[in-house]
Every structure is written in structure tokens, then in C-alpha cells.
Scaffold this motif. Structure first.
Motif, PDB file in Angstrom:
ATOM      1  N   LYS A   1       0.847  -1.182   0.000  1.00  0.00           N
ATOM      2  CA  LYS A   1       0.000   0.000   0.000  1.00  0.00           C
ATOM      3  C   LYS A   1       0.884   1.234   0.000  1.00  0.00           C
ATOM      4  O   LYS A   1       1.638   1.480   0.946  1.00  0.00           O
ATOM      5  N   ILE A   2       0.801   2.004  -1.075  1.00  0.00           N
ATOM      6  CA  ILE A   2       1.643   3.189  -1.260  1.00  0.00           C
ATOM      7  C   ILE A   2       0.781   4.440  -1.090  1.00  0.00           C
ATOM      8  O   ILE A   2      -0.246   4.593  -1.765  1.00  0.00           O
ATOM      9  N   THR A   3       1.193   5.337  -0.214  1.00  0.00           N
ATOM     10  CA  THR A   3       0.515   6.620  -0.040  1.00  0.00           C
ATOM     11  C   THR A   3       1.474   7.729  -0.444  1.00  0.00           C
ATOM     12  O   THR A   3       2.601   7.803   0.061  1.00  0.00           O
ATOM     13  N   LEU A   4       1.042   8.568  -1.352  1.00  0.00           N
ATOM     14  CA  LEU A   4       1.836   9.691  -1.844  1.00  0.00           C
ATOM     15  C   LEU A   4       1.170  10.996  -1.396  1.00  0.00           C
ATOM     16  O   LEU A   4      -0.029  11.174  -1.613  1.00  0.00           O
ATOM     17  N   THR A   5       1.942  11.895  -0.813  1.00  0.00           N
ATOM     18  CA  THR A   5       1.365  13.122  -0.259  1.00  0.00           C
ATOM     19  C   THR A   5       2.098  14.351  -0.798  1.00  0.00           C
ATOM     20  O   THR A   5       3.328  14.461  -0.685  1.00  0.00           O
ATOM     21  N   GLY A   6       1.311  15.255  -1.400  1.00  0.00           N
ATOM     22  CA  GLY A   6       1.842  16.529  -1.862  1.00  0.00           C
ATOM     23  C   GLY A   6       1.077  17.675  -1.229  1.00  0.00           C
ATOM     24  O   GLY A   6       0.989  17.764  -0.002  1.00  0.00           O
ATOM     25  N   ARG A   7       0.441  18.535  -2.042  1.00  0.00           N
ATOM     26  CA  ARG A   7      -0.348  19.646  -1.500  1.00  0.00           C
ATOM     27  C   ARG A   7      -1.455  19.977  -2.491  1.00  0.00           C
ATOM     28  O   ARG A   7      -1.214  20.089  -3.697  1.00  0.00           O
ATOM     29  N   THR A   8      -2.688  20.089  -1.980  1.00  0.00           N
ATOM     30  CA  THR A   8      -3.814  20.417  -2.856  1.00  0.00           C
ATOM     31  C   THR A   8      -3.719  21.869  -3.332  1.00  0.00           C
ATOM     32  O   THR A   8      -3.017  22.700  -2.748  1.00  0.00           O
ATOM     33  N   ALA A   9      -4.464  22.139  -4.378  1.00  0.00           N
ATOM     34  CA  ALA A   9      -4.523  23.501  -4.926  1.00  0.00           C
ATOM     35  C   ALA A   9      -5.867  23.678  -5.619  1.00  0.00           C
ATOM     36  O   ALA A   9      -6.598  22.717  -5.867  1.00  0.00           O
ATOM     37  N   HIS A  10      -6.191  24.932  -5.924  1.00  0.00           N
ATOM     38  CA  HIS A  10      -7.386  25.189  -6.728  1.00  0.00           C
ATOM     39  C   HIS A  10      -7.115  24.663  -8.139  1.00  0.00           C
ATOM     40  O   HIS A  10      -6.002  24.779  -8.670  1.00  0.00           O
ATOM     41  N   ALA A  11      -8.157  24.085  -8.752  1.00  0.00           N
ATOM     42  CA  ALA A  11      -7.974  23.506 -10.089  1.00  0.00           C
ATOM     43  C   ALA A  11      -7.595  24.555 -11.129  1.00  0.00           C
ATOM     44  O   ALA A  11      -7.023  24.214 -12.178  1.00  0.00           O
TER      45      ALA A  11
ATOM     46  N   ILE B   1       1.197  20.644  -5.192  1.00  0.00           N
ATOM     47  CA  ILE B   1       2.084  19.551  -5.617  1.00  0.00           C
ATOM     48  C   ILE B   1       1.202  18.333  -5.854  1.00  0.00           C
ATOM     49  O   ILE B   1       0.715  17.700  -4.905  1.00  0.00           O
ATOM     50  N   SER B   2       0.966  18.026  -7.101  1.00  0.00           N
ATOM     51  CA  SER B   2       0.060  16.926  -7.448  1.00  0.00           C
ATOM     52  C   SER B   2       0.809  15.591  -7.500  1.00  0.00           C
ATOM     53  O   SER B   2       1.929  15.527  -8.033  1.00  0.00           O
ATOM     54  N   PRO B   3       0.198  14.517  -7.008  1.00  0.00           N
ATOM     55  CA  PRO B   3       0.814  13.195  -7.133  1.00  0.00           C
ATOM     56  C   PRO B   3       0.580  12.560  -8.499  1.00  0.00           C
ATOM     57  O   PRO B   3       1.065  11.452  -8.751  1.00  0.00           O
ATOM     58  N   MET B   4      -0.143  13.245  -9.383  1.00  0.00           N
ATOM     59  CA  MET B   4      -0.505  12.645 -10.664  1.00  0.00           C
ATOM     60  C   MET B   4       0.691  12.167 -11.481  1.00  0.00           C
ATOM     61  O   MET B   4       0.695  11.040 -11.991  1.00  0.00           O
ATOM     62  N   PRO B   5       1.770  12.969 -11.633  1.00  0.00           N
ATOM     63  CA  PRO B   5       2.908  12.460 -12.408  1.00  0.00           C
ATOM     64  C   PRO B   5       3.524  11.198 -11.797  1.00  0.00           C
ATOM     65  O   PRO B   5       3.930  10.289 -12.521  1.00  0.00           O
ATOM     66  N   ALA B   6       3.569  11.129 -10.457  1.00  0.00           N
ATOM     67  CA  ALA B   6       4.146   9.959  -9.792  1.00  0.00           C
ATOM     68  C   ALA B   6       3.263   8.734 -10.001  1.00  0.00           C
ATOM     69  O   ALA B   6       3.763   7.629 -10.259  1.00  0.00           O
ATOM     70  N   VAL B   7       1.949   8.917  -9.883  1.00  0.00           N
ATOM     71  CA  VAL B   7       1.028   7.796 -10.106  1.00  0.00           C
ATOM     72  C   VAL B   7       1.155   7.290 -11.542  1.00  0.00           C
ATOM     73  O   VAL B   7       1.218   6.071 -11.792  1.00  0.00           O
ATOM     74  N   SER B   8       1.205   8.215 -12.491  1.00  0.00           N
ATOM     75  CA  SER B   8       1.304   7.845 -13.906  1.00  0.00           C
ATOM     76  C   SER B   8       2.579   7.063 -14.196  1.00  0.00           C
ATOM     77  O   SER B   8       2.611   6.178 -15.048  1.00  0.00           O
TER      78      SER B   8
ATOM     79  N   MET C   1      -6.912   8.973  -6.377  1.00  0.00           N
ATOM     80  CA  MET C   1      -6.175  10.230  -6.319  1.00  0.00           C
ATOM     81  C   MET C   1      -7.135  11.380  -6.064  1.00  0.00           C
ATOM     82  O   MET C   1      -8.143  11.524  -6.764  1.00  0.00           O
ATOM     83  N   GLY C   2      -6.840  12.176  -5.050  1.00  0.00           N
ATOM     84  CA  GLY C   2      -7.607  13.372  -4.787  1.00  0.00           C
ATOM     85  C   GLY C   2      -9.059  13.121  -4.429  1.00  0.00           C
ATOM     86  O   GLY C   2      -9.481  12.004  -4.149  1.00  0.00           O
TER      87      GLY C   2
ATOM     88  N   ILE D   1     -10.678  20.990  -7.371  1.00  0.00           N
ATOM     89  CA  ILE D   1      -9.518  20.753  -6.513  1.00  0.00           C
ATOM     90  C   ILE D   1      -8.467  19.950  -7.268  1.00  0.00           C
ATOM     91  O   ILE D   1      -8.735  18.844  -7.740  1.00  0.00           O
ATOM     92  N   ALA D   2      -7.270  20.501  -7.381  1.00  0.00           N
ATOM     93  CA  ALA D   2      -6.142  19.728  -7.890  1.00  0.00           C
ATOM     94  C   ALA D   2      -5.652  18.820  -6.764  1.00  0.00           C
ATOM     95  O   ALA D   2      -5.508  19.265  -5.624  1.00  0.00           O
ATOM     96  N   PRO D   3      -5.404  17.523  -7.028  1.00  0.00           N
ATOM     97  CA  PRO D   3      -5.164  16.565  -5.951  1.00  0.00           C
ATOM     98  C   PRO D   3      -3.857  16.796  -5.210  1.00  0.00           C
ATOM     99  O   PRO D   3      -2.866  17.287  -5.785  1.00  0.00           O
ATOM    100  N   GLY D   4      -3.880  16.425  -3.923  1.00  0.00           N
ATOM    101  CA  GLY D   4      -2.677  16.516  -3.096  1.00  0.00           C
ATOM    102  C   GLY D   4      -2.264  15.181  -2.509  1.00  0.00           C
ATOM    103  O   GLY D   4      -1.225  15.090  -1.843  1.00  0.00           O
ATOM    104  N   GLU D   5      -3.058  14.154  -2.747  1.00  0.00           N
ATOM    105  CA  GLU D   5      -2.727  12.836  -2.183  1.00  0.00           C
ATOM    106  C   GLU D   5      -3.204  11.742  -3.129  1.00  0.00           C
ATOM    107  O   GLU D   5      -4.204  11.911  -3.843  1.00  0.00           O
TER     108      GLU D   5
END
Length: 381
Positions: A185-195, A202-209, A238-239, A245-249
Motif C-alpha cells: 500500500k503506497i501513499t503519496l502526499t503533496g499539496r492540494t490547490a485550486h484547479a 504539488i500533485s501526485p498525478m505524475p508519480a502515479v502515472s 487520487m484526490g 480541486i487539484a489533488p494533493g494525495e
């Protein structure tokens, strides 16, 4: 080594009652109580309750020195909705005996009936009804229970029904029988933002991809040789389910699988390193947790020889077969006893294990009981 027609009818009826009242891993209290009540007429010499959770060990003594032979089955069902139309289908929404553990319990109950008629001439037989096999937690809890030292088996045996294999035919071989596996189980944490301003977070999307294909590429499966390994991504999220909301986790579940325990350790190290490197490159913090940890099941040659002798005596067809890609936490018992796991054919076209249409073939109850009874008597007399 045969059960009476009445025994078979009663064992089948009881199996179907268990099927109607499934309890998932860690919740098997009523099932364990039902087993104890059903086996009471066989007059066991001892019942050890609450072993490793809801486990139940049932002792049949000879009164003479000799080995301890353990036969183990599982108590737990699955958190899957059953879709059969059988009259005895599950009455508990979202839960079902879709792996055949109800049938495995009925087989051991058949062994108990045989032992009630004839105790072994030496040593003792212990029938172990184990909790939480499906999560990989049950065998570890049994072995960690201080009372397991009072069992101290010399030999341990188990079976699993196997769809795809001819009904009643046995697959049995020395060495590797079932794979090691563990859930990562992998949890990635960045920081949310307005879309509208994703650059402020800091979105985890590139790391997930990146991680999903690269984790899978660590081990591509292939033939079931000593080098076999496989990584399967089973879940990703994700998110929040929102457009503003742009995802942060993010969270990724993946299953690591190998035929050898030593290969698992190497695969875990590579997967951990990949997550750490990817998270760091993407400016994320991360956490890794491992759950559903199963050791490889490895069949001891002496234990296999006893099973083969029993199969020949009972004129049950058998062949080496291939190891099972799936995992079975019976593998942990190999550290404390000469152990072996056999596969009992459920039919070449039978629905697969964990399929919502699966139901245990009742014809296997007397076959499995015969195998185990003959094994016990061949070892203990």
C-alpha cells in the motif's frame, strides 16, 4: 477408509449450512462454535478454543507415544457477493464461501468421524480449523499463540480444492506448491490547490502515472520457475471526486508475488526503491505499508511421500501438477513441521475460486476425508 452414506449426507447438509452463514476473516466466532458443536459427537479428547483468534484445534489421542499429525482447514469466507441460485446460497449480503473453505471444513469433519470409529494406534491427530486464511493473518496468529507449543506437530497436511483440475484428481509435488505474496500500500502526499491554479500545489498525478507501469514492469510473470515474480496493480485513487480541486494525495495498492521467499525480499527492495526515487523526483512525501503477507508454500519430501502412499492405497489418481500462482498461508506451518499441501480437482469447467458463481463440489467431501484418514493411519497405525 470410507464414510457411510449417512455420514456423507449429514456432512453435505452441514457444509451447505455453513455456506449459508459465511463469516469473513477475523469474524469466524459463530463458525468456530458450530464446528465444535458438530464435532462433539465424535468425542474428541480435547478441544482448544480461541487459538490465534477464533481458531479451534481438535485432538484425537491414541494414548501411546508417537508423532503428532496435524490436518488443517480454514474457517473464513470472502467479502464477495455470491451470485449462484443454489438453495443453500449465502444469506449474508456481500459475503460468501467462494473459495470452498466450507467444503474443507466438511472434509475435516469427515476425518473426525473416521477417528471417532477408530483412534490411531500411536501418537495423535490434531484437526486445526484456522481463522483468517484469506488475509494471510491466521497462520501467523496460530503460530504466535503460546498454546501452539502444546500441539507441536511433526507432520502438517492441508488441501485446497482446485477448479480447472479434473474432479477428484490430485495434484501433488515436492517443493514449491503455492506462491509467496504481499500487498503493498503506497501513499503519496503533496499539496492540494485550486484547479484553476494547479501550479500552486504539488500533485501526485505524475508519480502515479509513472509508478503504475513501472511497478508492473519490475516483474512480468512468465513461467512458474524459481525465478517467477509478478507485480499486479489492484487499486489506485487520487484526490477528491471534485472538479475544483487539484489533488494533493494518492494511493496505490499493488500485489507482489514470487515462487520463492528469497525472491520476494529482493522484489520488495526494488519496489521500495522505485517508490522512494519517484516520490523524491516529484516532490512528494510517501509511506509504504505491507499487508496480506503470505509465505511461499513448500512441500516437504517426506510429507509428500506419505500423501502419495495414501493416494495409492485409496486408488485416487494423482500427478505432480504445477505450483499455484495464488497464495496459501499454510506455507507458514512448514517452519514447525514437515508439511505438504495438495490440490484436489473441483472439475475442469468449474467456476474459479473467488468467482461469484463458485460453489464447493460436495462430491469432494468423502474423497478428501479418505485421503487424510489414510494418511493418518499410514503414519500412526
Amino acid at each position: 477408509m470410507t464414510l457411510s452414506n449417512r455420514d456423507i449426507v449429514e456432512l453435505t447438509e452441514w457444509r451447505r449450512k455453513l455456506h449459508q452463514r459465511p463469516e469473513i476473516s477475523g469474524e469466524e466466532e459463530k463458525t468456530a462454535a458450530d464446528v465444535g458443536a458438530f464435532l462433539a459427537p465424535t468425542k474428541p479428547d480435547r478441544l482448544m478454543r480461541g487459538l490465534g483468534g477464533h481458531g479451534l484445534a481438535v485432538f484425537y489421542e491414541s494414548g501411546r507415544p508417537g508423532p503428532t499429525v496435524l490436518f488443517r482447514c480454514e474457517l473464513d469466507a470472502l467479502p464477495i457477493m455470491e451470485c449462484t441460485q443454489a438453495p443453500h446460497r449465502s444469506q449474508i449480503p456481500g459475503k460468501g464461501h467462494l473459495c470452498g473453505h466450507d467444503g474443507h471444513m466438511a472434509i475435516l469433519a469427515g476425518v473426525a468421524r473416521g477417528l471417532a470409529c477408530r483412534r490411531p494406534e500411536s501418537g495423535r491427530v490434531v484437526l486445526l480449523f484456522q481463522p483468517a486464511e484469506e488475509t494471510g493473518a491466521g497462520a501467523a496468529a496460530i503460530l504466535a499463540d503460546p498454546r501452539f507449543a502444546e500441539i507441536a506437530p511433526d507432520f502438517g497436511f492441508a488441501l485446497h480444492n482446485f477448479p480447472g483440475l479434473r474432479l477428484g484428481h490430485v495434484a501433488l509435488k515436492e517443493g514449491a506448491a503455492a506462491c509467496a505474496s504481499r500487498g503493498m500500500k503506497i501513499t503519496l502526499t503533496g499539496r492540494t490547490a485550486h484547479a484553476s491554479q494547479p501550479e500552486t500545489g504539488i500533485s501526485p498525478m505524475p508519480a502515479v502515472s509513472r509508478l503504475m507501469p513501472e511497478l508492473t514492469a519490475l516483474a512480468a510473470g512468465g513461467a512458474l520457475s524459481e525465478d517467477f515474480s509478478l507485480v499486479t496493480v489492484t487499486h489506485a485513487a487520487m484526490g477528491e471526486p471534485a472538479f475544483g480541486i487539484a489533488p494533493g494525495e494518492a494511493e496505490i495498492f499493488t500485489t507482489l508475488r514470487t515462487l520463492q521467499d528469497a525472491r520476494m525480499e529482493a522484489l520488495v527492495a526494488r519496489a521500495d526503491a522505485l517508490v522512494a526515487e519517484t516520490a523524491g523526483a516529484c516532490g512528494l512525501s510517501f509511506d509504504i505499508a505491507y499487508e496480506d503477507v503470505f509465505f511461499a508454500s513448500d512441500n516437504d519430501p517426506d510429507a509428500v511421500a506419505h500423501l502419495r502412499q495414501a493416494l495409492d492405497h485409496e486408488r485416487i489418481s494423482h500427478a505432480p501438477g504445477e505450483p499455484m500462482r495464488a497464495s496459501e498461508d499454510f506455507g507458514r506451518f512448514g517452519a514447525s513441521a514437515k508439511s505438504a499441501l495438495l490440490f484436489l480437482g473441483a472439475g475442469e469447467t468449474h467456476p474459479a475460486l473467488h468467482d461469484p458463481e463458485y460453489d464447493f463440489p460436495d462430491d469432494l467431501i468423502p474423497i478428501g476425508a479418505r485421503i487424510f484418514l489414510r494418511t493418518a493411519y499410514d503414519i500412526l497405525g
